[in-house]
Write a protein that holds these residues in place. Sequence first.
Motif, PDB file in Angstrom:
ATOM      1  N   ALA A 179     -41.846 -25.724   5.200  1.00 42.04           N
ATOM      2  CA  ALA A 179     -40.697 -26.292   4.496  1.00 42.04           C
ATOM      3  C   ALA A 179     -39.698 -26.897   5.478  1.00 42.04           C
ATOM      4  CB  ALA A 179     -40.018 -25.211   3.647  1.00 42.04           C
ATOM      5  N   VAL A 180     -39.481 -26.223   6.612  1.00 38.36           N
ATOM      6  CA  VAL A 180     -38.556 -26.735   7.624  1.00 38.36           C
ATOM      7  C   VAL A 180     -39.070 -28.043   8.204  1.00 38.36           C
ATOM      8  CG1 VAL A 180     -37.582 -26.290   9.909  1.00 38.36           C
ATOM      9  CG2 VAL A 180     -37.593 -24.484   8.194  1.00 38.36           C
ATOM     10  N   ASP A 181     -40.386 -28.089   8.492  1.00 37.43           N
ATOM     11  CA  ASP A 181     -40.972 -29.303   9.049  1.00 37.43           C
ATOM     12  C   ASP A 181     -40.859 -30.462   8.063  1.00 37.43           C
ATOM     13  OD1 ASP A 181     -41.598 -27.878  11.289  1.00 37.43           O
ATOM     14  OD2 ASP A 181     -43.694 -27.540  10.741  1.00 37.43           O
TER      15      ASP A 181
ATOM     16  N   SER B 104     -37.273 -31.673   8.008  1.00 37.83           N
ATOM     17  CA  SER B 104     -36.963 -32.449   9.214  1.00 37.83           C
ATOM     18  C   SER B 104     -37.555 -33.847   9.130  1.00 37.83           C
ATOM     19  CB  SER B 104     -37.485 -31.720  10.454  1.00 37.83           C
ATOM     20  OG  SER B 104     -36.855 -30.472  10.609  1.00 37.83           O
ATOM     21  N   SER B 105     -38.787 -33.936   8.672  1.00 39.48           N
ATOM     22  CA  SER B 105     -39.435 -35.250   8.550  1.00 39.48           C
ATOM     23  C   SER B 105     -38.706 -36.128   7.545  1.00 39.48           C
ATOM     24  CB  SER B 105     -40.902 -35.074   8.137  1.00 39.48           C
ATOM     25  OG  SER B 105     -41.614 -34.327   9.102  1.00 39.48           O
ATOM     26  N   ARG B 106     -38.313 -35.528   6.422  1.00 36.75           N
ATOM     27  CA  ARG B 106     -37.605 -36.299   5.404  1.00 36.75           C
ATOM     28  C   ARG B 106     -36.248 -36.779   5.922  1.00 36.75           C
ATOM     29  NH1 ARG B 106     -38.265 -32.952   1.848  1.00 36.75           N
ATOM     30  NH2 ARG B 106     -36.341 -31.747   2.046  1.00 36.75           N
TER      31      ARG B 106
ATOM     32  N   LEU C 213     -30.919 -28.222  11.661  1.00 37.27           N
ATOM     33  CA  LEU C 213     -31.047 -28.329  10.206  1.00 37.27           C
ATOM     34  C   LEU C 213     -31.275 -26.947   9.610  1.00 37.27           C
ATOM     35  CD1 LEU C 213     -33.309 -31.506   9.917  1.00 37.27           C
ATOM     36  CD2 LEU C 213     -30.814 -31.358  10.025  1.00 37.27           C
ATOM     37  N   ASN C 214     -30.495 -26.632   8.575  1.00 35.79           N
ATOM     38  CA  ASN C 214     -30.578 -25.325   7.927  1.00 35.79           C
ATOM     39  C   ASN C 214     -31.219 -25.388   6.551  1.00 35.79           C
ATOM     40  OD1 ASN C 214     -29.188 -24.112  10.117  1.00 35.79           O
ATOM     41  ND2 ASN C 214     -27.239 -24.807   9.269  1.00 35.79           N
ATOM     42  N   GLY C 215     -31.648 -26.584   6.141  1.00 37.50           N
ATOM     43  CA  GLY C 215     -32.241 -26.722   4.817  1.00 37.50           C
ATOM     44  C   GLY C 215     -31.211 -26.717   3.705  1.00 37.50           C
TER      45      GLY C 215
ATOM     46  N   LEU D 107     -32.656 -41.204   8.383  1.00 37.62           N
ATOM     47  CA  LEU D 107     -31.910 -41.784   9.509  1.00 37.62           C
ATOM     48  C   LEU D 107     -32.515 -43.125   9.924  1.00 37.62           C
ATOM     49  CD1 LEU D 107     -31.307 -38.608  11.712  1.00 37.62           C
ATOM     50  CD2 LEU D 107     -29.591 -39.874  10.419  1.00 37.62           C
ATOM     51  N   GLN D 108     -33.840 -43.197   9.961  1.00 38.93           N
ATOM     52  CA  GLN D 108     -34.485 -44.458  10.302  1.00 38.93           C
ATOM     53  C   GLN D 108     -34.207 -45.522   9.236  1.00 38.93           C
ATOM     54  OE1 GLN D 108     -38.502 -43.048  10.640  1.00 38.93           O
ATOM     55  NE2 GLN D 108     -38.306 -42.509  12.808  1.00 38.93           N
TER      56      GLN D 108
END
Length: 422
Positions: free
Chosen positions: A155-157, A160-162, A186-188, A167-168
């Motif tokens: 879920a963290v990964d 982070s990807s999302r 990031l804390n979710g 940002l991009q």
Amino acid sequence: MQIRRFRAPDMRQAIRKVRDAVGPDAVILSNQRLPTGEIEIVAALDYDGSMPTNISSKPKDKPSFSSKYQSELSSDYLGRIEEAKQAEPAYGKGARESELESPAVESRRPVKNETTSAVNNPESVKQLHDMELELKNVKAMLERSGRNEGLKRSAVDENSSRTERKLQGLGLSDAIVAQLMREVTLNGREDDWNRLLARLAETIPVASSSDELRGCIAFMGPTGVGKTTSIGKIAAQHVLKYGTGGVVLITTDTYRIAAHEQLRTFGRILNVPVEVVNEYTDLNDVLDKYADYSLVLVDTAGMNPRDSNLERQLLMMKRARANLKKMLVLPCTSQRQVLKSVVDVYSQVGLDGCVLSKLDESASLGEAVSVVVEEGLPVAYIADGQRIPDDIQAARAHNLISRVVYTAEHYSQLYGQLKYGS
């Protein structure tokens, strides 16, 4: 039977001590966590199946050891438990002693056909059962913990990807995105995005906290970026606030036919003097003439980095009075590489800051923001329209980031409507 106690900061180190000191034939009788936080293991050598009365059948606190050394415990510990289990079913049913003897136990007995003490002692068998049950519970707990940890990490990964893709989507460079992802944990939670944007705002250099520029300022940059219009807006704001007495407009653009006519038009409307610097006039002489003026705005010829006349203009700026500030006008409609090349060329004159122009015409502001952050070029003004004097204001980092996000979302929705015809 020899009994020894071993203490260590964790279960893994404790088991290693047992193996090093006693050897693989040791039997772990109990383990517990002490008030000091250490793990204590009670082990027996030449185990005869009996359980000393001063050894608790259950640990006071379940050890929290990882699956990495779970196998170290089970390979020896479970084997000995199984020996007792193999002997147990015949107990209490009138079986002969030879039927109760386990082959694995018999191999370690000094006297053949001797019954195990564990079978003759019901309490010991019960304690071994309890230990086996506890070990199974620990295994189940570790398996659940591993699954939960894997789900959490997944879920963290994904989060982070999302977030990185968002940002991009703002148009930021890969270097800026990577920097933000490193610096912000990031804390979710919902505030992750706001904390990232706040950190991005902190990285943007801003020229000044004042509402207007003062002194002598030259505006430089390629053709069509909005230098003359920006000068007209800043001059008009100053005249409306302080009057016409302290403002003068100067142009060095003599390369194009009637290039200075727009600036003269501004001068007539604002009722301020306009000076033209040509081959017969020196810029420093004109600056000395208006040294007492509070605001001297210098317009320069618009040239791209490949123009052969650009070198002469840059040389003139280098020779100018030290109090002349150089302001580079960067259009947000240009690609990031184009903006970087412009900064590289004009930086040789010693830039004091920049004006970000044409925010209203750009589909993405992240490229321009990335350039000023990476080049460390302070932003003095942002211009977002043709209206004079309204469409220009002093730069504020958080306001600029708000415009970056708004522009990206607006054009994303507009593109979606055009793509799907809604």
